[in-house]
Design a protein around this motif. Structure first.
Motif, short mmCIF file in Angstrom:
data_model
loop_
_atom_site.label_atom_id
_atom_site.label_comp_id
_atom_site.label_asym_id
_atom_site.label_seq_id
_atom_site.Cartn_x
_atom_site.Cartn_y
_atom_site.Cartn_z
N MET A 1 18.57 9.76 1.36
CA MET A 1 19.20 8.66 1.77
C MET A 1 18.32 8.06 2.81
O MET A 1 18.15 7.30 2.71
CB MET A 1 20.08 9.28 2.43
CG MET A 1 21.25 7.97 3.32
SD MET A 1 22.49 6.88 2.02
CE MET A 1 23.52 6.57 3.49
N ASN A 2 17.56 8.94 3.42
CA ASN A 2 16.42 8.51 3.61
C ASN A 2 15.56 7.42 3.23
O ASN A 2 15.34 6.32 3.43
CB ASN A 2 15.70 9.30 4.65
CG ASN A 2 16.54 9.84 6.04
OD1 ASN A 2 17.34 9.47 5.83
ND2 ASN A 2 16.16 11.03 6.21
N ASN A 3 14.91 8.27 2.03
CA ASN A 3 14.08 7.22 0.52
C ASN A 3 14.72 6.83 0.34
O ASN A 3 13.79 5.21 0.36
CB ASN A 3 13.75 8.24 -0.81
CG ASN A 3 13.11 9.64 -0.09
OD1 ASN A 3 12.28 9.51 0.40
ND2 ASN A 3 13.19 10.95 -1.15
N ASN A 4 15.86 6.14 0.51
CA ASN A 4 16.53 5.30 -0.65
C ASN A 4 16.67 4.19 0.47
O ASN A 4 16.38 2.91 0.93
CB ASN A 4 17.62 5.05 -1.05
CG ASN A 4 17.99 5.54 -2.54
OD1 ASN A 4 17.06 5.25 -2.50
ND2 ASN A 4 19.24 6.04 -2.70
N ALA A 5 16.26 4.44 1.90
CA ALA A 5 16.49 2.92 3.65
C ALA A 5 15.05 2.86 3.54
O ALA A 5 14.92 1.66 4.06
CB ALA A 5 17.38 3.99 4.64
N ASP A 6 14.19 3.58 3.86
CA ASP A 6 12.60 3.08 3.55
C ASP A 6 12.62 1.76 2.62
O ASP A 6 12.19 0.75 2.36
CB ASP A 6 12.51 4.33 3.24
CG ASP A 6 11.92 5.58 4.76
OD1 ASP A 6 12.87 4.66 5.56
OD2 ASP A 6 11.35 6.32 4.59
N HIS A 7 13.13 2.70 0.98
CA HIS A 7 12.75 1.57 0.25
C HIS A 7 13.17 0.49 0.44
O HIS A 7 13.03 -0.01 0.05
CB HIS A 7 13.31 2.44 -1.19
CG HIS A 7 12.84 2.15 -2.52
ND1 HIS A 7 11.35 1.39 -2.55
CD2 HIS A 7 13.38 1.31 -3.42
CE1 HIS A 7 11.37 1.51 -3.96
NE2 HIS A 7 12.81 0.69 -4.22
N ASN A 8 14.31 0.39 0.54
CA ASN A 8 15.47 -0.80 0.97
C ASN A 8 14.38 -2.16 2.34
O ASN A 8 15.51 -3.29 2.38
CB ASN A 8 17.00 -0.78 1.20
CG ASN A 8 17.80 -0.22 -0.18
OD1 ASN A 8 16.96 -0.28 -1.37
ND2 ASN A 8 18.83 0.42 0.10
N ALA A 9 14.68 -0.76 2.77
CA ALA A 9 13.73 -1.73 4.25
C ALA A 9 12.50 -3.10 3.92
O ALA A 9 12.64 -3.49 4.74
CB ALA A 9 13.57 -0.96 5.17
N ARG A 10 11.83 -2.61 2.87
CA ARG A 10 10.05 -2.87 2.27
C ARG A 10 10.89 -4.29 1.80
O ARG A 10 10.15 -4.42 1.43
CB ARG A 10 9.80 -2.10 1.41
CG ARG A 10 9.53 -0.67 2.83
CD ARG A 10 7.75 -0.55 2.34
NE ARG A 10 8.13 0.41 1.20
CZ ARG A 10 8.63 1.33 1.31
NH1 ARG A 10 9.12 2.73 2.39
NH2 ARG A 10 9.22 2.50 -0.12
N LEU A 11 12.35 -4.49 1.45
CA LEU A 11 12.43 -5.45 0.52
C LEU A 11 12.91 -6.45 1.21
O LEU A 11 13.18 -6.40 2.42
CB LEU A 11 13.46 -5.62 -0.90
CG LEU A 11 13.37 -4.06 -1.58
CD1 LEU A 11 14.90 -3.62 -2.08
CD2 LEU A 11 12.31 -3.65 -2.35
N HIS A 12 12.52 -7.87 0.31
CA HIS A 12 12.90 -8.94 0.93
C HIS A 12 13.77 -10.18 0.47
O HIS A 12 13.21 -9.75 -0.94
CB HIS A 12 11.45 -9.79 1.43
CG HIS A 12 9.94 -9.44 1.57
ND1 HIS A 12 9.86 -9.30 3.05
CD2 HIS A 12 9.11 -7.96 1.49
CE1 HIS A 12 9.11 -9.27 3.55
NE2 HIS A 12 8.47 -8.76 2.77
N GLU A 13 14.99 -10.40 0.16
CA GLU A 13 15.97 -10.69 -0.23
C GLU A 13 16.31 -12.72 0.21
O GLU A 13 16.08 -12.79 0.78
CB GLU A 13 16.70 -10.46 0.84
CG GLU A 13 18.44 -11.03 -0.33
CD GLU A 13 19.45 -10.09 0.23
OE1 GLU A 13 20.74 -10.62 0.26
OE2 GLU A 13 19.24 -8.88 1.19
N TYR A 14 15.88 -13.06 -1.18
CA TYR A 14 16.12 -14.51 -1.38
C TYR A 14 17.23 -14.72 -1.91
O TYR A 14 17.42 -14.13 -3.60
CB TYR A 14 14.99 -15.31 -1.48
CG TYR A 14 13.70 -14.54 -0.67
CD1 TYR A 14 13.44 -15.43 -0.08
CD2 TYR A 14 13.39 -13.40 -1.18
CE1 TYR A 14 12.53 -15.02 0.76
CE2 TYR A 14 12.18 -13.61 -0.22
CZ TYR A 14 11.99 -14.82 0.44
OH TYR A 14 10.40 -13.91 1.75
#
Length: 358
Positions: A1-14
């Motif tokens: 869960m934490n790995n996914n949260a860190d992964h998602n936090a680095r993404l930029h959404e357009y």
């Protein structure tokens, strides 16, 4: 869960809208006017897909930033059947006299890519006599993906009479159907063979509808551009350099790093779907990994009914704004989300691209 949260936090959404027609084919507005509307409605990018048999040129000269709005130019290739949404072209492709496979091959030869458009549409029973621009040759190869959710096609299919038309205009965001069962079944089956990216589009025209003394615009650009959108996820912020930004958007689309949102129902920005393996591996939508046990996580900006689909069948579901499911088998996993609305109940909201665990 934490790995996914860190992964998602680095993404930029357009957020963008595809399959938009301008006055270069059968649309009612110029590219500049469409860009102005899109920017006012809060979009980050728009891609034009004018009909090649109507447009004299590809009109790449109109591409660029309009304020903060990135406008790109593709094509919709095809006449009576086999409409193909092409992107990344360098020059015009004329579909007349070409087979569907030859169209795909010509797009690929330019370094472009494309999607089967509204392959199983039914047409409008009222006024258009259910004329449908279907994709009949399903043996074709080399396409990047499928447009699984076309706003205009699905909206028109409900209009069976003038009364239906009035209801569909007044209640269009509630009466819109999700992707058809035929489209999803075809897509799911193809994803078992190889990675097939899904997109959605508005098919916006802004056209005037005339019936006797009645003259109106049932679906304006203002509405269509914020109906069925795609949300691309980038590892870095969108560049202010046009060519770099174009490559970023097209790169994310080709990889399937995107989801489709019915943003007229509710803003879908912030949706995330990711896999975390026991060894610490992570994957987001559109990515392929060698299978290992792990967990799938889904995050929503608002509460919804979440369905995780594995190989075309429901694998797990729950009503929440955060959801997690353990994965013990290989498969192609994707997400559907439905939003609860007054009177109309659960309505289709978000469709993700899959995570491929082979």
């Amino acid at each position: 869960m934490n790995n996914n949260a860190d992964h998602n936090a680095r993404l930029h959404e357009y957020i963008g809208n595809l399959h938009v027609h301008s006055h270069y084919s059968d649309g009612a507005a110029s590219p500049a006017q469409i860009a102005a509307i899109a920017q006012r409605k809060g979009l980050d990018f728009v891609i034009l897909n004018d009909h090649e048999y109507m447009a004299k040129e590809l009109h790449l000269e109109v591409e660029g930033f309009y304020g903060k709005l990135l406008l790109l130019v593709g094509l919709e290739i095809g006449g009576r059947y086999h409409h193909y949404l092409a992107f990344g072209l360098k020059e015009m492709v004329k579909g007349s006299g070409l087979s569907p496979q030859q169209v795909i091959d010509q797009v690929n030869a330019q370094g472009g890519f494309g999607f089967l458009a509204h392959p199983f549409e039914k047409g409008m029973p009222f006024h258009e006599k259910s004329i449908a621009y279907t994709w009949n040759d399903l043996s074709v190869r080399g396409y990047t993906g499928i447009c699984i959710w076309n706003f205009t096609s699905r909206w028109k299919e409900r209009v069976k009479s003038p009364l239906h038309g009035l209801l569909c205009i007044a209640l269009k965001k509630y009466m819109l159907k999700g992707p058809s069962k035929e489209t999803l079944a075809f897509w799911d089956a193809k994803c078992q063979e190889r990675k097939v990216v899904a997109i959605g589009g508005s098919d916006a025209h802004g056209s005037v509808f005339r019936w006797g003394p009645i003259s109106l615009v049932p679906i304006s650009y203002d509405y269509a551009l914020t109906s069925i959108t795609i949300h691309v996820l980038l590892p870095e912020a969108l560049s202010s350099d046009f060519q770099v930004a174009k490559d970023q958007i097209y790169g994310a689309i080709k990889k399937g790093h995107l989801f489709i949102g019915h943003d007229a129902i509710a803003a879908s920005k912030g949706f995330r779907f990711a896999f975390s393996g026991e060894s610490g591996t992570c994957a987001l939508m559109g990515e392929e990994l060698r299978f290992e046990p792990g967990s799938l996580t889904v995050e929503l900006p608002l509460r919804g009914l979440i369905r995780i689909i594995r190989n075309g069948r429901e694998y797990s579901k729950g009503e929440a704004n955060q959801f997690e499911a353990e994965v013990q088998k290989p498969g192609v996993y994707r997400v559907e989300v439905y939003k609860k609305t007054p009177i109309f109940g659960w309505r289709p909201w978000i469709f993700s691209n899959p995570i491929f665990l082979r």
